[in-house]
Each structure stands twice: as structure tokens, then as C-alpha cells.
Write a protein that holds these residues in place. Structure first.
Motif, PDB file in Angstrom:
ATOM      1  N   ARG A 184       0.831  -1.202   0.000  1.00 15.70           N
ATOM      2  CA  ARG A 184       0.000   0.000   0.000  1.00 15.70           C
ATOM      3  C   ARG A 184       0.875   1.265   0.000  1.00 15.70           C
ATOM      4  NH1 ARG A 184      -5.498   1.839   0.806  1.00 15.70           N
ATOM      5  NH2 ARG A 184      -5.159   4.024   0.398  1.00 15.70           N
ATOM      6  N   ASN A 185       1.983   1.212   0.725  1.00 17.95           N
ATOM      7  CA  ASN A 185       2.860   2.379   0.827  1.00 17.95           C
ATOM      8  C   ASN A 185       3.475   2.774  -0.512  1.00 17.95           C
ATOM      9  OD1 ASN A 185       2.269   2.284   3.504  1.00 17.95           O
ATOM     10  ND2 ASN A 185       4.385   2.151   4.235  1.00 17.95           N
ATOM     11  N   LEU A 214       1.724   3.113  -3.204  1.00 16.26           N
ATOM     12  CA  LEU A 214       0.703   3.687  -4.093  1.00 16.26           C
ATOM     13  C   LEU A 214       1.102   5.060  -4.649  1.00 16.26           C
ATOM     14  CD1 LEU A 214      -2.007   3.494  -5.474  1.00 16.26           C
ATOM     15  CD2 LEU A 214      -3.110   4.345  -3.401  1.00 16.26           C
ATOM     16  N   MET A 215       1.568   5.951  -3.776  1.00 12.60           N
ATOM     17  CA  MET A 215       1.926   7.288  -4.265  1.00 12.60           C
ATOM     18  C   MET A 215       3.044   7.249  -5.302  1.00 12.60           C
ATOM     19  SD  MET A 215       0.004   9.757  -3.065  1.00 12.60           S
ATOM     20  CE  MET A 215       0.922  11.275  -2.974  1.00 12.60           C
ATOM     21  N   TYR A 222       4.136   7.375  11.340  1.00 10.96           N
ATOM     22  CA  TYR A 222       4.182   6.659  10.063  1.00 10.96           C
ATOM     23  C   TYR A 222       4.047   5.155  10.326  1.00 10.96           C
ATOM     24  CZ  TYR A 222       6.144   4.939   5.625  1.00 10.96           C
ATOM     25  OH  TYR A 222       6.351   4.285   4.438  1.00 10.96           O
ATOM     26  N   SER A 265      -0.356  10.292   3.672  1.00 10.94           N
ATOM     27  CA  SER A 265       0.104  10.391   2.291  1.00 10.94           C
ATOM     28  C   SER A 265       1.226   9.396   2.019  1.00 10.94           C
ATOM     29  CB  SER A 265       0.567  11.824   2.013  1.00 10.94           C
ATOM     30  OG  SER A 265       1.118  11.931   0.737  1.00 10.94           O
ATOM     31  N   MET A 266       2.169   9.290   2.958  1.00 12.65           N
ATOM     32  CA  MET A 266       3.265   8.332   2.775  1.00 12.65           C
ATOM     33  C   MET A 266       2.747   6.897   2.761  1.00 12.65           C
ATOM     34  SD  MET A 266       6.453   9.851   4.982  1.00 12.65           S
ATOM     35  CE  MET A 266       7.362   8.326   4.942  1.00 12.65           C
ATOM     36  N   GLU A 267       1.598   6.683   3.386  1.00  2.55           N
ATOM     37  CA  GLU A 267       1.014   5.339   3.402  1.00  2.55           C
ATOM     38  C   GLU A 267       0.109   5.116   2.195  1.00  2.55           C
ATOM     39  OE1 GLU A 267      -0.840   4.784   7.241  1.00  2.55           O
ATOM     40  OE2 GLU A 267       0.992   5.322   8.294  1.00  2.55           O
ATOM     41  N   GLY A 268       0.123   6.054   1.252  1.00  2.00           N
ATOM     42  CA  GLY A 268      -0.642   5.882   0.011  1.00  2.00           C
ATOM     43  C   GLY A 268      -2.104   6.265   0.130  1.00  2.00           C
TER      44      GLY A 268
END
Ligand SMILES: Cc1cc2nc3c(=O)[nH]c(=O)nc-3n(C[C@H](O)[C@H](O)[C@H](O)COP(=O)(O)O)c2cc1C
Ligand code: SF4
Lengths: 156, 389
Positions: free
Chosen positions: A19-20, A22-23, B188, B168-171
Motif C-alpha cells: 500500500r505504501n 501507491l503514491m 508513520y 500520504s506516505m502510506e498511500g
């Protein structure tokens, strides 16, 4: 296999299937494609094992992760107060005239999209224009038009 | 109050290369983590990202958490209008930021550090990644178990808020979390995390280099050290200036104004607007108006209505939309001043709007919605005529 699928798989490979990632994965797609198509988001959902709604939810939150088609070059002009005081309106008008579009639109040849942005972090050197990742602080109208015209020639 | 003359200094941008920083780091990590943290507490260093939380305490809390995994995060999201110092720091003295992160990692027991860099600064990436590659290798060579990587943002001011940044860092969508738990407990990946501003981390490297006593010589009792200010607006000296903290605003205007300064917005869009008549009594520092460093100067040719309108537009666009007071409140404040300006509403309506801003202050979920009242009240109170006519 479609181009998008290959691209997404490469990005997932690079950043990891979590998941991390994704960005960075979405950012990687935007870097190549300039925006996130439905197909791209569905592919990401599949590859990262997330729901499509989840991917769209994250994507639609971020200004730089566009979900509508964009031109090959994205021009962003800062509209926050310091740039306002240093002539961002004239700059925007000049670029609008050069490209023959309004803010928010994409040229017919799909070479340019013109957008405004909130503070780009150059308040002492306004107005400022961001073209893709390149920044042009303290830019004059004339210089901005030159940059766009040169870029138009070099964009296929 | 101390009456010494506060001056310009040159510490933060003092040249430094990777090797010199590694030198400071390797010397520092021969000491115990408790000693280092005590030094940071003793120095009086407070966070340079705006909120001003004592850095040493933040580290101590995180160190005391029992967890095999912890993180150090450098907040380089710098989105506050009028702030551009973190970009300059990362562009010119990035190794000092890496050094601060490493010392933090050693002190709290973290092995991973991340720099969350706003997408607008992507042009810095090639250089930063190259410097990091070299730096990480040197850490390894010196047997220091810590690595730093960069995560990019994607154009959202709210992601500078620490819990939104973790999301945000975790998507996920950059929506702030409820607090508590605080990052020192669950940041985090829900692990204990220290998050510090870029400049705070440089100060760490400098304090470890010169000792807390030297650092304490700068600034005032409540505001130790120097601070990088981003100066913009109607000033012949727009740019980045490092000054001691605790300066009266009048002195600042004397040095940086254009002779016709009407107001200074201290602390960016979410900060306070100080009118000329209050320059003398306003201190720039934690005992007065704290600031992440943004100083926007307006002279008498500027319409404060336009200034407030710009700020409200900014907040309306950047509100994450998660909680009602902020999502609807920002829109209504913006519409409200527009309707007063057009004469559709009576001037007294501004008092209703101020009530709304004050309600947002106590009911909004995060610092964004809570701080809209700062610019709103200070501009409306001091420049009412300009808002109405
Ligand atoms: C809306 C909002 C935006 C913020 N943006 C930033 C930012 O861009 N950079 C930053 O360092 N802190 C920012 N902060 C403060 C952070 O939440 C956090 O307090 C800070 O990074 C802690 O570091 P420090 O103690 O070293 O200042 C923001 C806070 C809020 C509420
Ligand atoms: S105050 Fe605004 S930015 Fe913060 S959580 Fe609420 S809606 Fe989001």
C-alpha cells in the motif's frame, strides 16, 4: 500486453507491492502519461491488490495526480498573494494568448495544459511558472512566451 | 525582557559538505543517546515548522516508546504561502539536514529516515538523490545503521500537517488524523515517529557541532537560536535572511520595509496580520508571534481586502474537506467578505463571520481549519474600512 500494464508492473516491481507504494506508483504513471486514465487506475488496483475505489480516492485527492487527460507539457502559474503582487495576472494572460486556451484547458494538439497553482515557494522571485518539473522564477512575460514557443517546437 | 540588540547571523547556510557532516555525526554518536537528548533539551531548540514544540522533548518521548521499529521524518512539504526557506536549505546545505536526521535516528532508536519533499520541488530530486547516495554509503562505511530516502508529495498543502503527511506516505488521501495518539506514539505506519522541519534538523547538526551553550547565546530566553526568515512583498530585500529570534517587529520593518509599510503578515496565510500601530509592541518569536519564517510586507498601495481574499481562496482550495467547520467555514468566509464588499450584506455581517472563524478555531479537526481565524480576525479588525468599501 498494453503499455500501461507494462508501466504499472515496472513501477510496482521498483517500489514494492505494498500500500505504501501507491503514491510513487501513481506519480510514476503521471510522469510518463501526464494523467491517470481509468485503465491505469484499474491496473494499479489489480497489481497492488487494492480496491479501485481506494486507488481513485487517493488519486483524486492530489492536485498533481490528474484524473482527466492533460497535455504533454503542464504549465502551472503561481497565483498566491506574492505572485499576485508581482504580476501573475499579466503572465497568465500572456500564456493564455500564446496557447490560445484559458486556464484549466488543454490545447487542441495536446501539447500543453495551462493551470494555476497555490504557492510554489518562490515568493521573493515572483511571478513564477512551473513547466512539468522545471521552475522559472522571476519570469517576464516575454521570457515565458519564448519558453512556451520553444517547447512547442520541440514537443512532438 | 532581555534588551540586547538582536542581529543577523550566518550559521544555517555556512558551507558544509558531506564529509564534514559525517564527521559531526560520527563524533556525536560516540555519546549516549540520553546525553544528546539532554543537550537538545538544554539548548531550548523549538521546532521551526511553525508550531514550535520543544525538539528535545519530542525526541525523548519517542525514545521512551518501546518499539522495534521507529522512524525519523523530515518535513519538507513547505506549502505555507510566503515560505521558501526549506527549499533554499535543501538546495544549498542538504547534508546538514541528513546529519540532523541521523543524530535523531541514533538518539531515538530509528533505522529509517524519510524526507517528504513537496512535488513542487521535484527539480531538486536529481541532486538530492545523488547526495543521499553518497551520504548513505558513508554512513554504512562508518557502521552507522541508518538510511535516508525521499518520498515525494503531489501538490497538497495539507500534507505538511504531520498526520496528513503520514497518511500520504502510506498511500492514502492526505487527511489529518485525530490526536491523540501523537506521532511520538503512533506516526508513520503507526510506529513511534519523530517528524521535524528541515530547518530544525539543520539546527540539530549545528548544536551538535558547536554545543548548546553557543546556540543559547543567540535569541532570547523564550526563543533560543537563530531563524531563517522568508521575506517577500513590498521590500527592497526580498529573499532569505537568518536573524536572531525575539526581534521587535518595528526593528524588522526598519531594516526590511520600503519606508511605507502598512502591515506585515507574520507566519504566512495561517499567521497574523500586524498593522503599523502594533509594530513596536510585537515580538517575532515564541513569546510574541511565532512563525515558520514567512514575513510578507505590504505597503500602503495594497488592498488588504485582496490579501484576505487571496488567503481565503487558498484555504478553501487546500482544505482537505474532511470536517464540516473547515470545509464549509472557509467557503462561507470567502463568500461572506465578497458579499459585504458588493454591498449585498451590511458591514455588521463581518461580526457574524468573525464568530464563524472563532467557531472554526475550536471545532476544526486540524491546524488548517483552526488557524483561519488568525488572518481573518487580524485583517478584519485592523482594516475594516478596506474590507467594506
Ligand atoms: C496545515 C498545516 C500545514 C503544515 N505544513 C508544514 C510544512 O510545510 N512544513 C513543516 O515543517 N511543518 C508544517 N506543519 C507543522 C507540522 O504539522 C509539524 O508540526 C512540524 O513538521 C513539526 O516539526 P518541528 O517541530 O521541527 O517544527 C503544518 C501544520 C499544519 C496544521
Ligand atoms: S480542519 Fe480542514 S484541513 Fe483540517 S481536517 Fe478539517 S477539513 Fe481537513
Amino acid at each position: 500486453m498494453s503499455n500501461i500494464k507494462t508501466l504499472v508492473q515496472q513501477l510496482v516491481e521498483k517500489h514494492g507491492k505494498t500500500r505504501n507504494s501507491l503514491m510513487p506508483v501513481l506519480q510514476g504513471i503521471v510522469k510518463e502519461e501526464r494523467y491517470l486514465s481509468e485503465e491505469a487506475m484499474l491496473t494499479v488496483a489489480e497489481e497492488l491488490d487494492l480496491s479501485a475505489a481506494d486507488v481513485y480516492g487517493s488519486a483524486s485527492f492530489y492536485t498533481f495526480l490528474d484524473t482527466t487527460p492533460r497535455g504533454k507539457n503542464i504549465v502551472r502559474i503561481c497565483k498566491t498573494i506574492s505572485c499576485h503582487m508581482q504580476g501573475k495576472d499579466e503572465l497568465i494572460h500572456a500564456v493564455e494568448n500564446t496557447l490560445n486556451i484559458k486556464v484549466g484547458e488543454t490545447t487542441h494538439d495536446k501539447k500543453f495544459t495551462l493551470l494555476t497553482a497555490n504557492c510554489l515557494g518562490w515568493c521573493h522571485k515572483g511571478p513564477v511558472m512551473l513547466v512539468n518539473d522545471d521552475v522559472y522564477p522571476a519570469i517576464t512575460v516575454q521570457k515565458a512566451v519564448e519558453i512556451i514557443e520553444t517547447l512547442a517546437k520541440h514537443t512532438k | 525582557m532581555e534588551t540586547k540588540i538582536l542581529k543577523k547571523v550566518d550559521l544555517i547556510f555556512q558551507e558544509s559538505n558531506v564529509n564534514e557532516v559525517i564527521d559531526i555525526v560520527t563524533k556525536t554518536v560516540t555519546r549516549s543517546s540520553d546525553d544528546i537528548i539532554l543537550d537538545i533539551i538544554d539548548s531550548g531548540l523549538k521546532g521551526r515548522g511553525g508550531a514550535g514544540f520543544p525538539t528535545g522533548l519530542k525526541w525523548k518521548f519517542t525514545k521512551n516508546e518501546d518499539s522495534a521499529v521507529k522512524y525519523v521524518i523530515c518535513n519538507a512539504d513547505e506549502g505555507e504561502p510566503g515560505t521558501f526557506k526549506d527549499r533554499e536549505i535543501l538546495d544549498t546545505v542538504a547534508p546538514k539536514v541528513f546529519g540532523g536526521m541521523t543524530i535523531c535516528g541514533y538518539s531515538i532508536g530509528a533505522k529509517e529516515g524519510y524526507i517528504y519533499l513537496r512535488g513542487e520541488y521535484n527539480f531538486l530530486l536529481p541532486k538530492l538523490n545523488k547526495q543521499l547516495e553518497e551520504y548513505n554509503k558513508l554512513l554504512k562505511d562508518n557502521k552507522i545503521d541508518f538510511t535516508i530516502a525521499i518520498k515525494s508529495g503531489s501538490g497538497a498543502y495539507i500534507c505538511g500537517e504531520e498526520s496528513a503527511l503520514f497518511e500520504s506516505m502510506e498511500g492514502k488521501r492526505g487527511e489529518p488524523r485525530n490526536k491523540p495518539p501523537y506521532p511520538t506514539v503512533a506516526g508513520y505506519n503507526s510506529k513511534p515517529t519523530v517528524i521535524n522541519n528541515v530547518e530544525t534538523l539543520v539546527q540539530i547538526t549545528m548544536i551538535c557541532k558547536m554545543g548548546p551553550d553557543k546556540f543559547k547565546e543567540l535569541g532570547t530566553k523564550d526563543s533560543r537560536g537563530s531563524k531563517v526568515f522568508s521575506v517577500s512583498g513590498d521590500t527592497p530585500q526580498a529573499g532569505i535572511h537568518e536573524l536572531e529570534l525575539g526581534m521587535p517587529l518595528a526593528d524588522f520593518v526598519e531594516d526590511f520595509g520600503d519606508g511605507d509599510t502598512k502591515a506585515v503578515q507574520v507566519g504566512g496565510a495561517s499567521g497574523h496580520c500586524v498593522p503599523r500601530k502594533q509594530f513596536k509592541d510585537t515580538i517575532i518569536g515564541f513569546e510574541g508571534i511565532p512563525t515558520g519564517g514567512s514575513m510578507m510586507i505590504f505597503n500602503s498601495s495594497r488592498s488588504m481586502y485582496n490579501v484576505l481574499h487571496d488567503y481565503l481562496e487558498f484555504f478553501t482550495e487546500e482544505s482537505c474537506g474532511q470536517c464540516t467547520p473547515c470545509r464549509v467555514g472557509c467557503q462561507q468566509l470567502l463568500k461572506g467578505i465578497e458579499s459585504v464588499k458588493k454591498g449585498e450584506r451590511k458591514p455588521a455581517y463581518l461580526d457574524e463571520l468573525k464568530k464563524l472563524a472563532n467557531t472554526m478555531k475550536i471545532s476544526a479537526k486540524c491546524g488548517l481549519g483552526q488557524s483561519v481565524a488568525n488572518p481573518f480576525n487580524s485583517i478584519v479588525d485592523n482594516f475594516k474600512e478596506e474590507i467594506i468599501y
